[in-house]
Each structure stands twice: as C-alpha cells, then as structure tokens.
Scaffold this active site. Sequence first.
Site, PDB file in Angstrom:
ATOM      1  N   LEU A  61      -6.588  -8.486   2.942  1.00 56.34           N
ATOM      2  CA  LEU A  61      -7.457  -8.993   4.003  1.00 56.34           C
ATOM      3  C   LEU A  61      -8.713  -8.137   4.047  1.00 56.34           C
ATOM      4  O   LEU A  61      -8.622  -6.921   4.148  1.00 56.34           O
ATOM      5  CB  LEU A  61      -6.736  -8.939   5.356  1.00 56.34           C
ATOM      6  CG  LEU A  61      -5.453  -9.769   5.467  1.00 56.34           C
ATOM      7  CD1 LEU A  61      -4.772  -9.497   6.802  1.00 56.34           C
ATOM      8  CD2 LEU A  61      -5.757 -11.250   5.311  1.00 56.34           C
TER       9      LEU A  61
ATOM     10  N   ASN B  21       0.972   0.250   5.645  1.00 60.08           N
ATOM     11  CA  ASN B  21       1.488  -0.535   4.532  1.00 60.08           C
ATOM     12  C   ASN B  21       2.187  -1.761   5.097  1.00 60.08           C
ATOM     13  O   ASN B  21       3.128  -1.637   5.880  1.00 60.08           O
ATOM     14  CB  ASN B  21       2.487   0.301   3.711  1.00 60.08           C
ATOM     15  CG  ASN B  21       3.205  -0.525   2.666  1.00 60.08           C
ATOM     16  OD1 ASN B  21       2.664  -1.488   2.132  1.00 60.08           O
ATOM     17  ND2 ASN B  21       4.450  -0.154   2.377  1.00 60.08           N
ATOM     18  N   GLY B  22       1.714  -2.944   4.738  1.00 57.15           N
ATOM     19  CA  GLY B  22       2.397  -4.144   5.209  1.00 57.15           C
ATOM     20  C   GLY B  22       1.449  -5.260   5.591  1.00 57.15           C
ATOM     21  O   GLY B  22       0.279  -5.286   5.186  1.00 57.15           O
TER      22      GLY B  22
ATOM     23  N   CYS C 158       0.842  -1.185   0.000  1.00 57.69           N
ATOM     24  CA  CYS C 158       0.000   0.000   0.000  1.00 57.69           C
ATOM     25  C   CYS C 158       0.881   1.240   0.000  1.00 57.69           C
ATOM     26  O   CYS C 158       2.087   1.157   0.211  1.00 57.69           O
ATOM     27  CB  CYS C 158      -0.914   0.024   1.230  1.00 57.69           C
ATOM     28  SG  CYS C 158      -2.081  -1.358   1.329  1.00 57.69           S
TER      29      CYS C 158
END
Length: 207
Positions: free
Chosen positions: A51, A73-74, A2
Amino acid sequence: MCGIALIIDDETNLEEKTKKIISEINHRGPDYEGYYFEKNLALGSNRLSILDLSENGKMPFIDKSGRYLISFNGEIYNYLELKKKFNISTKTGTDTEVLIELYALFKEKMLDYLNGIYAFIIYDKETKKIFCARDRLGVKPLYYFLTNNKLIISSEIKGILKVDKNLKKINKDVLKYYLTSSSYDTIGETFFKDRNQLKPSHYMIYS
C-alpha cells in the site's frame, strides 16, 4: 510481508547488531530498509511495499505528533473503515499510518478495532515504553529474547540468533516434547532456550 526488529540494551553497538538482524531477514522486505536509533535503543524494519509504493510509507514510521514510532508487518483489512470512523487524517495511503494514529488515540485498546494479520512494535519516545502485539491467529510471527536489562525482538528467530552466538542454547524440554509427541505447541517457547515467541492474540508491554 515485512521484517521488524528492536534491541534495547546498555551496550554501545546496537546499530551494528540491529543492522545484522535486518540483513538476516531482508528477504521479508527488500524494498526499503529503515532504522531509528537513540541511546540504548534501536528499531529497524525491512519493508515490502504493497500500500502506497512511495517512500512516504517507509518504516519505522512516526506519527504526526512525533511521539510514536512503529515497525509493522502485516495488513489491516479494515484500515479505511477505521480511518473514516475515527476521523484520522493521513499523509500516506498506508495502513501503517492508520495503525500508529489509532495507537495514539487508544493505546493498547486499539487492538479491539483491528481486523487483519499483524505483528508490530511501537515505541513511545516520551514514556520510553515498548508495545508489541500479534494477530489473533498468529499468522505473523514475532520472536523475542528478554532478560533484566536486554530485549531483542525479530520477525524470525534467526535474526535474534545472528546477534549473539551465546543465544543458540538448545531448549531441551521443547526438543524432548517434540520428539515424543510430534507437536510443537509449546505455549510460546521455541527450540532455543529463552528465545520465545509472542503468543497469538497477545500483546507485550516493556518499560
């Protein structure tokens, strides 16, 4: 993957500048583009939905108290374990929500519990504090420009450079070091002057 961005400044065109950053790094998250604006502050995000593919996981994400916002982000590998361990109730299936609720409980100590790869920006609307962190190995990037009255953060350095041409000054010391050593291990500095990256396994608080 992201894209995340933040600007704190006294200027009046923060919305436009933040949208420029997010547009520049749009390839990092083409599924959803989101923003939060208030006086002197703008927070943005590009989301790549992995998700919970619904809009419930859109960012910036706000916690259930309404006090904290996060652009993330991650991936947090142990988010389900953390959700169970600390009895965190959620309305989405995202690790983002577990992350922000964990911060609401433990503030920066929440990093002790995380297993994953991440870079995130959390904004506390009550204290006006910014909390940023990067994973232990530095897999997820986080770049920033900081002066006495301005903070710009982006997942990619070109996002920062997009908002101000004056930010493109070359860091001659880093360039010289790279050309003579072939190494880019510059302890947080980049090829652009005063445009740094948060080091792996570090966090930053801005108030």
